[in-house]
Design a protein around this motif. Structure first.
Motif, PDB file in Angstrom:
ATOM      1  N   GLY A   1       3.280   6.854  -3.359  1.00 29.44           N
ATOM      2  CA  GLY A   1       3.879   8.060  -3.160  1.00 29.44           C
ATOM      3  C   GLY A   1       4.932   7.870  -2.172  1.00 29.44           C
ATOM      4  O   GLY A   1       6.077   8.578  -2.331  1.00 29.44           O
ATOM      5  N   LEU A   2       4.600   7.295  -1.198  1.00 24.29           N
ATOM      6  CA  LEU A   2       5.426   6.990  -0.149  1.00 24.29           C
ATOM      7  C   LEU A   2       6.718   6.217  -0.782  1.00 24.29           C
ATOM      8  O   LEU A   2       8.100   6.349  -0.252  1.00 24.29           O
ATOM      9  N   ALA A   3       6.603   5.162  -1.377  1.00 26.89           N
ATOM     10  CA  ALA A   3       7.286   4.109  -1.915  1.00 26.89           C
ATOM     11  C   ALA A   3       8.491   4.926  -2.882  1.00 26.89           C
ATOM     12  O   ALA A   3       9.617   4.396  -2.982  1.00 26.89           O
ATOM     13  N   GLU A   4       8.036   6.146  -3.296  1.00 25.59           N
ATOM     14  CA  GLU A   4       9.052   6.638  -4.314  1.00 25.59           C
ATOM     15  C   GLU A   4      10.275   7.114  -3.608  1.00 25.59           C
ATOM     16  O   GLU A   4      11.409   6.961  -4.117  1.00 25.59           O
ATOM     17  N   GLY A   5      10.276   7.572  -2.315  1.00 25.02           N
ATOM     18  CA  GLY A   5      11.370   7.986  -1.591  1.00 25.02           C
ATOM     19  C   GLY A   5      11.603   7.150  -0.412  1.00 25.02           C
ATOM     20  O   GLY A   5      12.003   7.905   0.634  1.00 25.02           O
TER      21      GLY A   5
ATOM     22  N   TRP B   1       4.899  -3.970   5.667  1.00 22.89           N
ATOM     23  CA  TRP B   1       3.639  -4.639   6.110  1.00 22.89           C
ATOM     24  C   TRP B   1       2.594  -4.663   5.190  1.00 22.89           C
ATOM     25  O   TRP B   1       2.004  -5.590   4.841  1.00 22.89           O
ATOM     26  N   HIS B   2       2.372  -3.594   4.000  1.00 27.48           N
ATOM     27  CA  HIS B   2       1.395  -3.311   3.256  1.00 27.48           C
ATOM     28  C   HIS B   2       1.725  -4.234   2.189  1.00 27.48           C
ATOM     29  O   HIS B   2       1.089  -4.979   1.468  1.00 27.48           O
ATOM     30  N   LYS B   3       3.245  -4.376   1.781  1.00 26.89           N
ATOM     31  CA  LYS B   3       3.714  -5.482   0.865  1.00 26.89           C
ATOM     32  C   LYS B   3       3.217  -6.815   1.225  1.00 26.89           C
ATOM     33  O   LYS B   3       2.702  -7.585   0.539  1.00 26.89           O
TER      34      LYS B   3
ATOM     35  N   THR C   1       4.528  -3.942  -6.365  1.00 25.62           N
ATOM     36  CA  THR C   1       5.831  -4.169  -6.693  1.00 25.62           C
ATOM     37  C   THR C   1       6.601  -2.825  -6.599  1.00 25.62           C
ATOM     38  O   THR C   1       7.870  -3.009  -6.835  1.00 25.62           O
ATOM     39  N   LEU C   2       6.032  -1.794  -6.186  1.00 30.19           N
ATOM     40  CA  LEU C   2       6.941  -0.540  -5.868  1.00 30.19           C
ATOM     41  C   LEU C   2       7.330  -0.550  -4.339  1.00 30.19           C
ATOM     42  O   LEU C   2       8.348   0.354  -4.235  1.00 30.19           O
ATOM     43  N   LEU C   3       6.788  -1.379  -3.354  1.00 32.69           N
ATOM     44  CA  LEU C   3       6.857  -1.197  -2.247  1.00 32.69           C
ATOM     45  C   LEU C   3       8.383  -2.037  -1.738  1.00 32.69           C
ATOM     46  O   LEU C   3       8.831  -3.081  -2.424  1.00 32.69           O
ATOM     47  N   PRO C   4       8.728  -1.115  -0.846  1.00 37.84           N
ATOM     48  CA  PRO C   4      10.304  -2.026  -0.317  1.00 37.84           C
ATOM     49  C   PRO C   4      10.202  -3.261   0.213  1.00 37.84           C
ATOM     50  O   PRO C   4       8.972  -3.625   0.636  1.00 37.84           O
TER      51      PRO C   4
END
Length: 179
Positions: free
Chosen positions: A126-130, A144-146, A176-179
């Protein structure tokens, strides 16, 4: 003479030290010294000319140096955890899992990984979307999570089907969605 200067003297290449010498050094080392020792021990663990058990000993020493870095840190360090997870996964992949030692146990690594993560896969996605509009602190948390989940693609193959496997598989897809 500072301890760092000692390391920089000619002939003080810690990558040539024995396991015992480096272990003794780690006991009193701090900061950059621990990072130097961690890298040297990890390099020896990667050395395929050593027998497997010796490589595990070097890897264990690298983990010790890495974990000692937390002594100087304020709060948990994502970098230390990520280095820990990646080396443990490397040992499991290359030298095989070992159920009697939690450092080489896929189940223990899975548990340690989940204990370190502060978001759920759904929250992170959800956070990664924006993410471009997020404050820098939240972007850093997503990074960090990535990094903390970089080993999951390999790890899930060692786990039996069940809730932990499913949770880590969800994380692996989310990363894969994370920055």
């Amino acid at each position: 003479m500072s301890s760092d200067a000692y390391l920089e003297e000619p002939g003080r290449d810690v990558s040539t030290w024995t396991l015992d010498q480096l272990q003794s050094f780690i006991q009193g080392a701090r900061g950059r010294q621990l990072e130097t020792a961690r890298v040297a021990a990890q390099g020896q663990a990667y050395n395929s000319s050593h027998p497997q058990e010796v490589r595990r000993e070097w890897a264990k020493l690298s983990l010790l140096a890495n974990r000692r870095m937390l002594d100087d840190a304020e709060g948990p360090s994502a970098r230390v955890a990520q280095q820990d997870f990646m080396l443990r996964m490397w040992v499991i992949d290359r030298l095989g899992p070992e159920g009697t030692d939690p450092d080489w146990s896929p189940e223990a690594l899975a548990s340690d990984t989940l204990d370190t993560l502060t978001l759920t896969p759904t929250q992170a996605a959800g956070l990664a979307e924006g993410w471009r509009d997020l404050p820098i602190e939240q972007i850093r948390e997503l990074r960090w999570h990535k990094n903390l989940t970089a080993h999951l693609e390999s790890l899930v193959g060692y786990l039996e089907p069940g809730p932990v496997h499913e949770h880590l598989t969800a994380w692996n897809a989310t990363r894969t969605l994370l920055p």
